[in-house]
Structures are given as C-alpha cells and as structure tokens.
Enzyme design. Structure first.
Site, mmCIF file in Angstrom:
data_model
loop_
_atom_site.group_PDB
_atom_site.id
_atom_site.type_symbol
_atom_site.label_atom_id
_atom_site.label_comp_id
_atom_site.label_asym_id
_atom_site.label_seq_id
_atom_site.Cartn_x
_atom_site.Cartn_y
_atom_site.Cartn_z
ATOM 1 N N LYS A 197 0.866 -1.168 0.000
ATOM 2 C CA LYS A 197 0.000 0.000 0.000
ATOM 3 C C LYS A 197 0.906 1.221 0.000
ATOM 4 O O LYS A 197 1.554 1.535 1.005
ATOM 5 C CB LYS A 197 -0.894 0.000 1.229
ATOM 6 C CG LYS A 197 -1.794 1.210 1.308
ATOM 7 C CD LYS A 197 -2.731 1.100 2.482
ATOM 8 C CE LYS A 197 -3.623 2.323 2.571
ATOM 9 N NZ LYS A 197 -4.532 2.215 3.705
ATOM 10 N N ARG A 208 -10.605 9.843 2.267
ATOM 11 C CA ARG A 208 -10.433 10.474 3.587
ATOM 12 C C ARG A 208 -11.493 11.544 3.819
ATOM 13 O O ARG A 208 -11.959 11.727 4.938
ATOM 14 C CB ARG A 208 -9.022 11.055 3.704
ATOM 15 C CG ARG A 208 -7.968 9.963 3.707
ATOM 16 C CD ARG A 208 -6.552 10.551 3.708
ATOM 17 N NE ARG A 208 -5.548 9.505 3.607
ATOM 18 C CZ ARG A 208 -4.245 9.738 3.502
ATOM 19 N NH1 ARG A 208 -3.791 10.983 3.500
ATOM 20 N NH2 ARG A 208 -3.389 8.729 3.415
ATOM 21 N N LYS A 251 -1.866 -1.272 -4.072
ATOM 22 C CA LYS A 251 -2.700 -0.078 -4.006
ATOM 23 C C LYS A 251 -1.825 1.168 -4.029
ATOM 24 O O LYS A 251 -0.783 1.157 -3.360
ATOM 25 C CB LYS A 251 -3.466 -0.150 -2.691
ATOM 26 C CG LYS A 251 -4.457 0.919 -2.424
ATOM 27 C CD LYS A 251 -5.064 0.659 -1.083
ATOM 28 C CE LYS A 251 -5.958 1.812 -0.746
ATOM 29 N NZ LYS A 251 -6.424 1.736 0.611
ATOM 30 N N SER A 277 -10.046 5.747 -4.663
ATOM 31 C CA SER A 277 -11.025 6.835 -4.760
ATOM 32 C C SER A 277 -10.568 7.971 -5.677
ATOM 33 O O SER A 277 -11.346 8.456 -6.497
ATOM 34 C CB SER A 277 -11.338 7.375 -3.362
ATOM 35 O OG SER A 277 -10.155 7.822 -2.717
ATOM 36 N N TYR A 316 -14.528 1.465 -7.576
ATOM 37 C CA TYR A 316 -15.799 2.182 -7.414
ATOM 38 C C TYR A 316 -16.536 2.268 -8.744
ATOM 39 O O TYR A 316 -17.656 2.748 -8.793
ATOM 40 C CB TYR A 316 -15.542 3.594 -6.889
ATOM 41 C CG TYR A 316 -14.813 3.608 -5.562
ATOM 42 C CD1 TYR A 316 -15.503 3.483 -4.370
ATOM 43 C CD2 TYR A 316 -13.415 3.711 -5.509
ATOM 44 C CE1 TYR A 316 -14.834 3.479 -3.156
ATOM 45 C CE2 TYR A 316 -12.736 3.713 -4.301
ATOM 46 C CZ TYR A 316 -13.448 3.587 -3.128
ATOM 47 O OH TYR A 316 -12.774 3.573 -1.931
HETATM 48 C C1 PBG Z 1 -6.978 3.380 5.487
HETATM 49 C C2 PBG Z 1 -7.438 3.154 4.086
HETATM 50 C C3 PBG Z 1 -7.324 4.103 3.060
HETATM 51 C C4 PBG Z 1 -7.921 3.537 1.946
HETATM 52 C C5 PBG Z 1 -8.385 2.268 2.285
HETATM 53 N N1 PBG Z 1 -8.056 2.026 3.626
HETATM 54 C C6 PBG Z 1 -6.784 5.491 3.063
HETATM 55 C C7 PBG Z 1 -5.571 5.843 3.782
HETATM 56 O O1 PBG Z 1 -4.647 5.021 3.947
HETATM 57 O O2 PBG Z 1 -5.496 6.988 4.220
HETATM 58 C C8 PBG Z 1 -8.051 4.255 0.636
HETATM 59 C C9 PBG Z 1 -9.065 3.746 -0.325
HETATM 60 C C10 PBG Z 1 -9.380 4.682 -1.419
HETATM 61 O O3 PBG Z 1 -8.798 5.776 -1.551
HETATM 62 O O4 PBG Z 1 -10.253 4.319 -2.217
HETATM 63 N N2 PBG Z 1 -6.599 2.331 6.251
#
Ligand code: PBG
Length: 329
Positions: A197, A208, A251, A277, A316
C-alpha cells in the site's frame, strides 16, 4: 502488395477480435467498496466521487443484492464513524456491537452467499486519523497498534465476516491476526493483506474526505510504502506470505501496474489491485467536463489491471458497468 505478415488481419472484424481476445473482465473479478453510515435509510453523496454514496446498512444490502445478482461475489466495507466515538486509540474499532460488526451480521443474514470483506486499520476510529496508536513524539507505535488490530479483526470475525483485510501497514500484523483468529477457532476466515500500500495523499483524499479521516498532523510515510521504492513490495509480499496471508493487494491502481506485475510474478498467492477513490474522481471529473467518456476510461483501466496480472479488482466503477451500460469487457 505481397506482405508475409499483416498483423491487422487478426484485428479485421469484431468476430475475429473477440475470438482472439486474451483478457476478459468478469463481474466475479470485481470487489465493490461501500462507505457505511450509521442508522437506517441514510444516503449521502460524496462530493468528489459523483455517483458514489455513503449508505446505511439496509441500503447497502439492497444495492449489494443487485450487484450479487449480476455476478459480483464480494463487497468491502469502510465505516463512517460518528466523531463522538473517535478517540486517541481507536477504541471503537474493537466494539463487538460497532458499526462494522453490526452491518456484517445484517448483511450475512440477508445475503449469505455474498462474501463480505472488512478493513482492519484504526484510521476511521482515531481522532488523529492515523492507522495506529501514536507515541508522545507522534510516531505510530507498531507493536501497541498490533494489539488493537487483533481485537478489531476478532470483532469482525465474531460477526461472521468472510475476509479480513488489514490496510494499516504495521509490521507483523498478518501473523498477529492469523494467530488470534485461529486461537478463537476462526480458521476459515481469510486474510487479504494490503501488501504494497503506497502512500498517496492525493489519490486517497476523496476516501479520507468521505470518512473524515484525513490525518490531523503529519503523514503516513512511516508506514505506507514510498512510491520511489519498489523492493519493499517484494519484502512485504514475502513476509505476508510467510505470515499466513491468503491473498495480497496492491494499491493504488493504475500508477502501480509495474508493482502489481512484479509482485504477481514473485508469489503464487492471488494478487489484487485497488483502483482507489482519487482515480475514480479523476475520471468522473473529466467525464463531467466532457473531456472523456468515463465508461471507456474505466473499461481500459480494468483491462490493464487484468493484463498486469490482477486476480481481483477493488473499484468504485462497478456502478458504471452494472447499471449504466449493462456490459462487461
Ligand atoms: C486506510 C485506508 C485508506 C484507503 C483504504 N483504507 C486510506 C488511507 O490510507 O489513508 C483508501 C481507499 C481509497 O482511496 O479508495 N486504512
């Protein structure tokens, strides 16, 4: 003109192109993410994500039922936590009667054959928006966070979740969660680890905003991967594999196709990708301005993910395929 090779012959018609198509995206490749609101009959649009709504569990159930009928096999849930339930430690994450466990119980009763994936991380529950417990100096303490994550995973497993997806990026969390699950008899609950990630304040920002989980100080660079380093993805993948992960996730999506491809080559576990997102927002913003067609952009992205080796895709854009055009590529 005499040419021995005319590659265009294999692209001359729809039927020949279909015959030779290598990549097929099926509804069963798709995981649909949902933002879960407390209460009933609640629906709120997410401004930077046109077409995507935060929904209460009853409305998620009816949408998920439609998706399941069209062949979608799994959804994942992200909780929109009431600010009054947030604290420094993310205590609400361990509540057996919290938003996620309640929704999991409800959805498993309504739609027993649909797989439910729950995210394990503290950021939707902490006042500071970080994924773990903070030391006095602001550093996210790995080992203290693990204790919370184990308890959070157990509360989801007790509610009947199918797959637990730790997205926090603490070291050793897959092993800690596997051990805790097995000790309570949840040997059949899968762990889908967010393996690589990468830190992405830009591409995670609509998420967020939706969850009101933007970090109140600092950033997530000490736990999420550095976009300029590829070898950590290999290290994380081999550790997750040895710690008992069942599936790996990369991701964000399109900017990390190289990482997806490399990790896929390095493991025999299934590997997925999260088309996040911000990627959805970019396409929809351009679509709304008439600069491009969202359906075409999403279709090309999904094909690219499968071409790079994705076994499953969190996106999405599921709505687009299932409702708007009723087609799949
Ligand atoms: C947090 C988490 C995030 C996403 C999924 N789980 C955001 C972050 O790490 O701040 C992002 C998913 C998305 O942007 O679609 N544990």
């Amino acid at each position: 003109m005499h040419l021995l090779s005319r590659p265009r012959r294999n692209r001359k018609s729809e039927s020949v192109r279909n015959l030779l198509q290598e990549i097929h995206v099926q509804p069963s490749d798709i995981v649909a993410p949902f933002y879960l609101l407390p209460g009933a009959n609640k629906k709120e649009e997410i401004a930077p994500m046109p077409g995507i709504f935060k929904l209460s569990m009853d409305l998620i159930a009816s949408e998920a039922e439609n998706l399941h009928k069209k062949g979608i096999q799994a959804i994942c849930l992200f909780p929109v936590t009431d600010p009054s339930y947030k604290d420094l430690y993310g205590t609400e994450a361990m509540n057996d009667n919290g938003l996620i466990p309640s929704a999991v119980r409800f959805l498993k009763k309504e739609l027993p054959s649909l797989a439910i994936i729950s995210d394990v991380a503290l950021d939707p529950y902490t006042t500071h928006g970080h994924d773990g417990i903070i030391d006095e100096d602001g550093y996210v303490n790995n080992d203290k966070s693990l204790r919370m994550l184990k308890a959070q995973a157990l509360s989801h497993a007790r509610a009947g979740v199918d797959i637990i997806a730790p997205s926090d990026m603490m070291d050793g969390r897959v092993f800690a969660i596997r051990k805790a699950l097995d000790k309570e008899g949840f040997t059949q609950v899968n762990i889908l680890s967010y393996t690589a990630k990468y830190t992405s304040p830009a591409l995670y920002s609509p998420f967020r905003a939706a969850l009101n989980s933007t970090p109140s100080f600092g950033d997530k660079k000490s736990y999420q991967l550095n976009p300029s380093v590829v070898k950590d993805a290999y290290i994380e993948a081999s550790q997750d594999e040895h710690e008992g992960a069942d599936m790996l996730l990369i991701k964000p999506g399109l900017p990390y196709l190289d990482v997806l491809y490399r990790v896929k080559q390095s493991t025999s576990l299934p590997v997925g990708i999260f088309h996040v997102s911000g990627e959805y927002s970019m396409v929809m913003a351009a679509h709304q301005k008439g600069y491009l067609n969202a359906h075409e952009a999403f279709e090309e992205a999904l094909i690219a993910f499968k071409r790079a080796g994705a076994d499953f895709i969190f996106t999405y854009s599921f709505n687009y395929f299932l409702y708007e055009k009723h087609t799949f590529c």
